[in-house]
Design a protein around this motif. Structure first.
Motif, PDB file in Angstrom:
ATOM      1  N   ALA A  96       0.411   3.507   1.545  1.00  0.00           N
ATOM      2  CA  ALA A  96       1.744   2.933   1.292  1.00  0.00           C
ATOM      3  C   ALA A  96       2.768   4.045   1.212  1.00  0.00           C
ATOM      4  O   ALA A  96       2.530   5.070   0.566  1.00  0.00           O
ATOM      5  CB  ALA A  96       1.747   2.122  -0.003  1.00  0.00           C
ATOM      6  N   SER A  97       3.897   3.853   1.883  1.00  0.00           N
ATOM      7  CA  SER A  97       4.993   4.805   1.739  1.00  0.00           C
ATOM      8  C   SER A  97       5.502   4.724   0.301  1.00  0.00           C
ATOM      9  O   SER A  97       5.223   3.770  -0.425  1.00  0.00           O
ATOM     10  CB  SER A  97       6.117   4.482   2.725  1.00  0.00           C
ATOM     11  N   LEU A  98       6.241   5.745  -0.134  1.00  0.00           N
ATOM     12  CA  LEU A  98       6.655   5.824  -1.544  1.00  0.00           C
ATOM     13  C   LEU A  98       7.426   4.596  -1.992  1.00  0.00           C
ATOM     14  O   LEU A  98       7.321   4.161  -3.138  1.00  0.00           O
ATOM     15  CB  LEU A  98       7.496   7.081  -1.757  1.00  0.00           C
ATOM     16  N   THR A 100       7.330   1.358  -0.436  1.00  0.00           N
ATOM     17  CA  THR A 100       6.500   0.148  -0.414  1.00  0.00           C
ATOM     18  C   THR A 100       5.437   0.189  -1.507  1.00  0.00           C
ATOM     19  O   THR A 100       4.959  -0.858  -1.953  1.00  0.00           O
ATOM     20  CB  THR A 100       5.832  -0.042   0.960  1.00  0.00           C
ATOM     21  N   LEU A 101       5.066   1.399  -1.944  1.00  0.00           N
ATOM     22  CA  LEU A 101       4.130   1.525  -3.061  1.00  0.00           C
ATOM     23  C   LEU A 101       4.663   0.808  -4.290  1.00  0.00           C
ATOM     24  O   LEU A 101       3.910   0.196  -5.047  1.00  0.00           O
ATOM     25  CB  LEU A 101       3.891   3.007  -3.375  1.00  0.00           C
ATOM     26  N   GLN A 102       5.971   0.874  -4.488  1.00  0.00           N
ATOM     27  CA  GLN A 102       6.572   0.293  -5.688  1.00  0.00           C
ATOM     28  C   GLN A 102       7.114  -1.117  -5.479  1.00  0.00           C
ATOM     29  O   GLN A 102       7.217  -1.891  -6.425  1.00  0.00           O
ATOM     30  CB  GLN A 102       7.706   1.209  -6.168  1.00  0.00           C
ATOM     31  N   LEU A 105       3.348  -3.136  -2.458  1.00  0.00           N
ATOM     32  CA  LEU A 105       1.914  -2.998  -2.706  1.00  0.00           C
ATOM     33  C   LEU A 105       1.440  -3.736  -3.959  1.00  0.00           C
ATOM     34  O   LEU A 105       0.382  -4.384  -3.923  1.00  0.00           O
ATOM     35  CB  LEU A 105       1.528  -1.525  -2.764  1.00  0.00           C
ATOM     36  N   ALA A 123      -5.768   3.031  -2.892  1.00  0.00           N
ATOM     37  CA  ALA A 123      -4.419   3.206  -2.341  1.00  0.00           C
ATOM     38  C   ALA A 123      -4.084   4.687  -2.235  1.00  0.00           C
ATOM     39  O   ALA A 123      -4.418   5.474  -3.121  1.00  0.00           O
ATOM     40  CB  ALA A 123      -3.383   2.496  -3.208  1.00  0.00           C
ATOM     41  N   THR A 125      -0.729   7.229  -1.172  1.00  0.00           N
ATOM     42  CA  THR A 125       0.709   7.188  -0.938  1.00  0.00           C
ATOM     43  C   THR A 125       1.180   8.415  -0.163  1.00  0.00           C
ATOM     44  O   THR A 125       0.500   9.440  -0.118  1.00  0.00           O
ATOM     45  CB  THR A 125       1.472   7.092  -2.275  1.00  0.00           C
ATOM     46  N   ILE A 131       1.646   8.337   6.414  1.00  0.00           N
ATOM     47  CA  ILE A 131       0.790   7.149   6.437  1.00  0.00           C
ATOM     48  C   ILE A 131       0.350   6.855   7.870  1.00  0.00           C
ATOM     49  O   ILE A 131      -0.812   6.508   8.130  1.00  0.00           O
ATOM     50  CB  ILE A 131       1.529   5.938   5.830  1.00  0.00           C
ATOM     51  N   THR A 198      12.582   9.937   1.484  1.00  0.00           N
ATOM     52  CA  THR A 198      11.986   8.646   1.818  1.00  0.00           C
ATOM     53  C   THR A 198      12.933   7.865   2.736  1.00  0.00           C
ATOM     54  O   THR A 198      14.123   8.175   2.831  1.00  0.00           O
ATOM     55  CB  THR A 198      11.746   7.813   0.546  1.00  0.00           C
ATOM     56  N   SER A 223      10.959   7.111  -8.992  1.00  0.00           N
ATOM     57  CA  SER A 223      10.351   5.909  -9.564  1.00  0.00           C
ATOM     58  C   SER A 223      11.420   4.842  -9.776  1.00  0.00           C
ATOM     59  O   SER A 223      12.381   5.067 -10.524  1.00  0.00           O
ATOM     60  CB  SER A 223       9.679   6.231 -10.905  1.00  0.00           C
TER      61      SER A 223
END
Length: 306
Positions: A96-98, A100-102, A105, A123, A125, A131, A198, A223
């Motif tokens: 997961a890109s940074l 989409t991780l948050q 996902l 997972a 990142t 990716i 990003t 974040s």
């Protein structure tokens, strides 16, 4: 029909009713009746009977090819199904890109594990291009990125849903009655933004540059959760992907969303990327297909996954 095709293929492969009947544990008269019934249902003759030998007609050859394809498809289906009946855990590694991780996902993992409690998910990142490299190197099964990969024939990109940026502000420090903003209103606005590098931050910077906007950037954090928690204390706003914004998140942090003319043009397609499906075990191929179908269903609803 499936059983009739299985019986028909067995007769073709044994070239005689006697041998096929023995293989199928049927009497020869019963087998003859099954073949006659299939011919009547299809409206064609499948065999020419030359003495004790059976010879396929042209229609019979076409039907045999269909029966083989049906057998292959049925076998593949059972193999996929058995992967989820097994006591052995099914494992999948997702990149997961940074962003989409948050945003994406967590929703996906919750949905997948609810449906398949035995599933083990790992997972990894990284940035979108990282990716994509992991997909090519077969170090992950599939990836979720905020873009498409169109210049590499070894990677398949499946669009999942469209996302765009939205302005989020703390209720305590901005006039709620002002619900419509122009891009120029972001000039000198105190803001907390995501760390550079990003797709999300690149999109944000491009937006500011195109509109000649220079906000007062107070912090850069990697974040979304930390950004959200700091908005009220910092008396700052932020731009968040729509897929991350949930009513409960706004309520818990005393935030609200305002419409900014022009932000709808920051639309970005979130994609699932994978390599050649022949690389994967049937259970992983099934999960990729199921994930794509899952997002297709959700994208038809009013809200994107969040």
């Amino acid at each position: 029909m499936l059983e009739d095709m299985r019986i028909f293929a067995t007769v073709v492969e044994h070239t005689s009713l006697n041998k096929a009947a023995e293989r199928l544990n049927l009497s020869q008269p019963a087998l003859s009746r099954r073949i006659s019934r299939l011919e009547a249902e299809l409206g064609v003759e499948l065999f020419r009977r030359i003495g004790k030998r059976l010879e396929l007609t042209a229609a019979g050859q076409l039907t045999y090819e269909f029966a083989l394809e049906l057998r292959r498809f049925h076998g593949s289906y059972l193999q996929k199904l058995n992967a989820f009946k097994s006591n052995e855990a099914v494992a999948v590694t997702i990149g997961a890109s940074l962003t989409t991780l948050q945003t994406t996902l967590p929703w996906l993992i919750t949905a997948m594990t609810a449906k398949h409690p035995e599933l083990e998910i790992k997972a990894i990142t990284g940035k979108s291009h990282e990716i994509a490299s992991l997909v090519k190197e077969r170090k992950i099964d599939f990836g979720l990125v905020g873009s498409t990969v169109e210049d590499d024939p070894s990677i398949t990109s499946v669009p999942l849903f469209a996302d765009h940026l939205m302005l989020v502000l703390p209720r305590a420090h901005y006039i709620l009655e002002r619900t419509h903003w122009e891009m120029a209103d972001l000039n000198e606005l105190p803001m907390i933004l995501f760390t550079p590098g990003t797709w999300y931050r690149t999109l944000t910077d491009d937006l500011f540059r195109r509109n000649g906007v220079k906000p007062d950037i107070r912090m850069e954090i990697d974040s979304f959760e930390a950004i959200v928690r700091l908005l009220a204390a910092s008396r700052a706003g932020t731009l968040l992907p729509k897929s991350y914004i949930r009513p409960q998140l706004l309520e818990d942090n005393d935030l609200y969303v305002v419409n900014v003319r022009g932000l709808e043009r920051t639309k970005r397609t979130i994609s699932l990327i994978h390599g050649d499906l022949a690389w994967f075990a049937p259970s992983v191929r099934y999960l990729i297909e199921e994930t794509t179908a899952m997002f297709t269903r959700v994208s038809r609803e009013p809200k994107t996954p969040s």
